[in-house]
Design a protein around this motif. Structure first.
Motif: not given
Length: 116
Positions: A21-47
């Protein structure tokens, strides 16, 4: 994609994320956390970030590719898995030998190395 395959993919991405994770950009880390760890949908993240669902999808796909590239070069996850399998085999072998506290203590110390 079946639920089983999706769970397998999620587990794989989360494991790769733990290592790289520390090798990813901050944006990549954030989006992956929301999607894979917090189980947000793509639409929820986009919003949440006020960008398109497609943009979120592309960011996540790119981050997954980056994680796979790091693993293909560094092998941290695969080595971690192999090492744990061998440690478990050693542990089972020692337990079969009967009480050998010193060897069990060494195995516990090796396991703690990866916990740091």
């Amino acid at each position: 994609m079946s639920a089983e395959k999706m769970l397998e993919k999620t587990n794989r991405i989360n494991l790769l994320f733990d290592f790289y994770q520390n090798l990813l950009t901050e944006k990549q880390q954030t989006y992956l956390k929301f999607y894979f760890q917090d189980d947000y949908s793509l639409g929820e993240i986009a919003e949440q970030f006020q960008i398109s669902r497609q943009a979120i999808y592309e960011h996540i796909k790119r981050a997954e590719q980056v994680l796979d590239q790091y693993e293909s070069k560094l092998h941290l996850v695969s080595n971690y898995i192999k090492r744990n399998e061998l440690i478990n085999q050693l542990n089972d072998y020692i337990l079969d030998l009967n009480d050998n506290d010193q060897m069990l203590d060494i195995i516990q110390k090796v396991r703690k190395i990866d916990e740091i």
